[in-house]
Enzyme design. Structure first.
Site, PDB file in Angstrom:
ATOM      1  N   ARG A  28       5.261  24.627 -29.745  1.00  0.00           N
ATOM      2  CA  ARG A  28       6.617  24.220 -30.315  1.00  0.00           C
ATOM      3  C   ARG A  28       6.320  23.282 -31.426  1.00  0.00           C
ATOM      4  O   ARG A  28       7.320  23.072 -32.318  1.00  0.00           O
ATOM      5  CB  ARG A  28       7.316  23.494 -29.294  1.00  0.00           C
ATOM      6  CG  ARG A  28       7.839  24.209 -28.153  1.00  0.00           C
ATOM      7  CD  ARG A  28       8.761  23.959 -27.016  1.00  0.00           C
ATOM      8  NE  ARG A  28       8.239  22.821 -26.323  1.00  0.00           N
ATOM      9  CZ  ARG A  28       8.053  23.174 -25.196  1.00  0.00           C
ATOM     10  NH1 ARG A  28       7.824  24.461 -24.600  1.00  0.00           N
ATOM     11  NH2 ARG A  28       7.223  22.191 -24.352  1.00  0.00           N
ATOM     12  N   CYS A  49       2.409  23.020  -6.077  1.00  0.00           N
ATOM     13  CA  CYS A  49       3.218  21.874  -5.109  1.00  0.00           C
ATOM     14  C   CYS A  49       4.139  23.282  -4.138  1.00  0.00           C
ATOM     15  O   CYS A  49       4.608  22.565  -3.282  1.00  0.00           O
ATOM     16  CB  CYS A  49       4.185  21.387  -6.045  1.00  0.00           C
ATOM     17  SG  CYS A  49       3.372  20.278  -7.360  1.00  0.00           S
ATOM     18  N   ASP A 289      -5.431  15.857 -13.338  1.00  0.00           N
ATOM     19  CA  ASP A 289      -6.165  15.372 -12.176  1.00  0.00           C
ATOM     20  C   ASP A 289      -7.790  14.965 -12.669  1.00  0.00           C
ATOM     21  O   ASP A 289      -8.401  14.210 -11.891  1.00  0.00           O
ATOM     22  CB  ASP A 289      -6.302  16.325 -10.885  1.00  0.00           C
ATOM     23  CG  ASP A 289      -5.025  16.529 -10.609  1.00  0.00           C
ATOM     24  OD1 ASP A 289      -4.047  15.671 -10.734  1.00  0.00           O
ATOM     25  OD2 ASP A 289      -5.020  17.449  -9.452  1.00  0.00           O
TER      26      ASP A 289
END
Ligand code: FAD
Length: 562
Positions: A28, A49, A289
């Site tokens: 973008r 998730c 992470d």
């Protein structure tokens, strides 16, 4: 498309939360960059998730978990996404990556101007003997999820042991429960949900046990071996059998590539980055992470393997790669989990951390209805707020309940982010109509209750101080609930004077002795303490009242939380 030369070539390793977010943002910002995403799995941008909810059947269609495909990424963003492509080596000097195509076996080299490592984390688990591997699971990606479901479908296990009672451990427990599997949760700590405090976790443990699940605490797995009918687990204090074992005992950063490339790592293996997410090599960024981050409340370096930080870091890295000024300041460990109907949320620091760092803090328990009690469906929620004693600055909060927990914890997260004090919390102008809240929102109440302490209107004491209060008559222990409530259960050594009779029975109390007051949740106790203080007694109110005390001492053996 034009045949204009690419402005720069950016290679991203890892195509899920951090990697996919960064890739889309870079596009973008820079229509002319060449962007390559290398993902060793078969899926990109999938919803880790959401995995437990597909296992439970709440999410019906697997396709809902895969938010993008290499084709959709190509069509929308003109990004070259290569799945089953593992980055195996980084040559920093020549700015080259060796890539292994896991489908064809081909190994090739790809150049980069800027590299972004978003390799995530891997489950933390011991080495499992090959003979029982097919009955031992983790849940990190779609193949892991498929393995679990295949095992359930084909072997119909009746019992499962889940190692680790954190957010993911609880979500997995609920999802297996939906398959009528008996669950035992094992944790090496003396509480469930390590992210929250012992006293908050006590309520969660009770809830888990009421559902018929077993919880084994202060237990470490020593060995897992095969039996005739399944598996047996040797724990530090006991032995249990199960037909499947799932390790949900945390994750460790996936930083092997970074380590081989001699990028700076901390002693836990997390990649060290600056506020622009650059590693020790300015051409190489890392997010998610795999990286170390900063705790915004304490300034400590921490490991925060959650999707929110990964996404925000990815945006910052993308901005910097594309020349925008952007920085990432850190996390405050906001997290939430829904376990059946119970919701547990936390933000900022917990008491364990405040205590470990020797901060000058105190805590306040408040119980409030989720919305006006006269409007149907309201349920109590509890808030434990940690605050700086001198300034009243809110440092952390833990919220447990059924309705409106997310909203309250997010308000508190925002408050902590902006350094709000208890007084300001009490003044927050929040939305109110009976279906949503009360004119004094639970968050306002938490702020007001703390302000009362800071302003010297009331002194508090806590559940863990109750056992050591003298029972020799040198202090008065006073329960201000109704006679009926008192008779239904009270703390040993407390006498009963219901609040509404207190003014007329003051003469029964000795104002040379300090009075330790309690009630059900701390509210009537506060009113009683105000009456007593203004009649020249020294009074202390039990934060959280009998309700909290009883929740914690429900277990015969109470361990101190720190
Ligand atoms: P990931 O999203 O794990 O992506 C890393 C990708 O890198 C992987 O797909 C991996 O295959 C790929 N990779 C690794 N090494 C290589 C290599 N050498 N070459 C090519 N590719 C490589 N967080 C929350 O905030 N809220 C939640 O409710 C929540 N629930 C969760 C539930 C589950 C079951 C799980 C597993 C995680 C959950 N998380 C949750 C955590 C969240 O998913 C992670 O924090 C987030 O995905 C981290 O993003 P990441 O980009 O760093 O890593």
């Amino acid at each position: 498309m034009t045949d204009r030369m690419p402005s720069q070539k950016i290679v991203i390793i890892g195509g899920v939360a951090g990697g996919a977010t960064a890739a889309a943002r870079i596009r973008r910002l820079d229509e002319h960059a060449e962007i390559v995403v290398l993902e060793r799995g078969k899926h990109i941008s999938f919803a880790n998730c959401g995995l437990p909810y597909y296992i439970s059947g709440k999410i019906l269609h697997k396709s809902k978990l895969t938010l993008q495909s290499p084709k959709s990424f190509k069509d929308r963003f003109n990004i070259d996404v290569r799945i089953q492509s593992e980055a195996v080596l980084i040559n920093r000097e020549k700015k080259l990556i060796t890539v292994s195509n896991l489908a064809s076996g081909e190994v090739y080299v790809e150049s980069y101007d800027k590299l972004l490592i978003a390799t995530g984390a891997k489950p933390n688990m011991p080495t499992i003997p090959a003979s029982i591997e097919d009955q031992v699971f983790t849940l990190r990606n779609i193949p892991d999820m498929d393995r679990i479901l295949r095992y359930i479908d084909t072997r119909r296990p009746r019992s499962a042991v889940i190692i680790g009672s954190g957010l993911i451990g609880l979500e997995i427990a609920e999802s297996l429960h939906a398959h009528h599997i008996d669950i035992t949760l094992v944790d090496r700590l003396n509480q469930v949900l390590p992210a929250i405090d012992y006293d908050v976790a006590a309520e969660v443990k009770q809830y888990i046990e009421k559902l018929g699940m077993k919880v084994l605490l202060s237990e470490k797995v020593q060995a897992v071996s095969a039996t005739e009918n399944g598996l047996t687990l040797q724990l530090s204090q006991s032995v249990i059998d199960a037909e499947m074992v799932i390790f949900a005992s945390g994750v460790i950063p996936e930083s092997r590539l970074a380590s081989q490339a001699m990028l700076a790592l901390n002693n836990r293996g997390s990649i060290i980055v600056n506020k622009q997410m650059q590693t020790s090599d300015p051409s190489i960024y890392a997010v998610g992470d795999a990286v170390e981050t900063t705790n915004l409340v304490t300034g400590e370096k921490v490991f925060a393997p959650l999707a929110g930080p990964a996404n925000k870091q990815a945006r910052v890295a993308a901005d910097h790669i594309c020349g925008l000024t952007s920085s990432y300041h850190g996390v405050q460990n906001s997290s939430i989990v829904k376990f059946f109907d119970l919701v547990i949320a936390t933000t900022g620091i917990n008491e364990k951390t405040a205590n470990r760092l020797g901060l000058d803090y105190d805590k306040m328990w408040t119980y409030s209805p989720s919305h006006a009690t006269y409007y149907p469906g309201s349920q109590m929620l509890s808030i434990k707020t940690i605050y700086e004693k001198q300034t009243g600055r809110i440092l952390g909060a833990q919220v447990v309940g059924f309705e409106g927990v997310d909203k309250r914890c997010d308000i508190l997260a925002t408050a902590i982010h902006f350094g709000t004090t208890a007084k300001q919390l009490g003044q927050l102008d929040l939305c109110y109509a009976p279906p949503f809240s009360s004119a004094k929102d639970p968050v306002n109440i938490a702020g007001n209750a703390i302000s009362n302490v800071i302003d010297g209107l009331v002194k508090t004491y806590h559940w863990h101080q109750v056992p050591s209060l003298a029972r020799d008559g040198s202090v008065t222990l006073l329960d201000t609930r109704t006679t009926e409530e008192y008779q239904n259960g009270h703390i040993e050594g407390y006498i009963n004077i219901p609040l509404d009779e207190l003014r007329s029975r003051l003469s029964e109390l000795d104002n040379n002795k300090p009075i330790f007051v309690t009630c059900q949740i701390g509210l009537r106790g506060y009113v009683a303490a105000r009456i007593l203080t203004q009649h020249d007694f020294t009074a202390y109110n039990l934060s959280g009242g009998y309700k909290l005390y009883q929740t914690i001492y429900h277990d015969s053996e109470v361990m101190m939380p720190w």
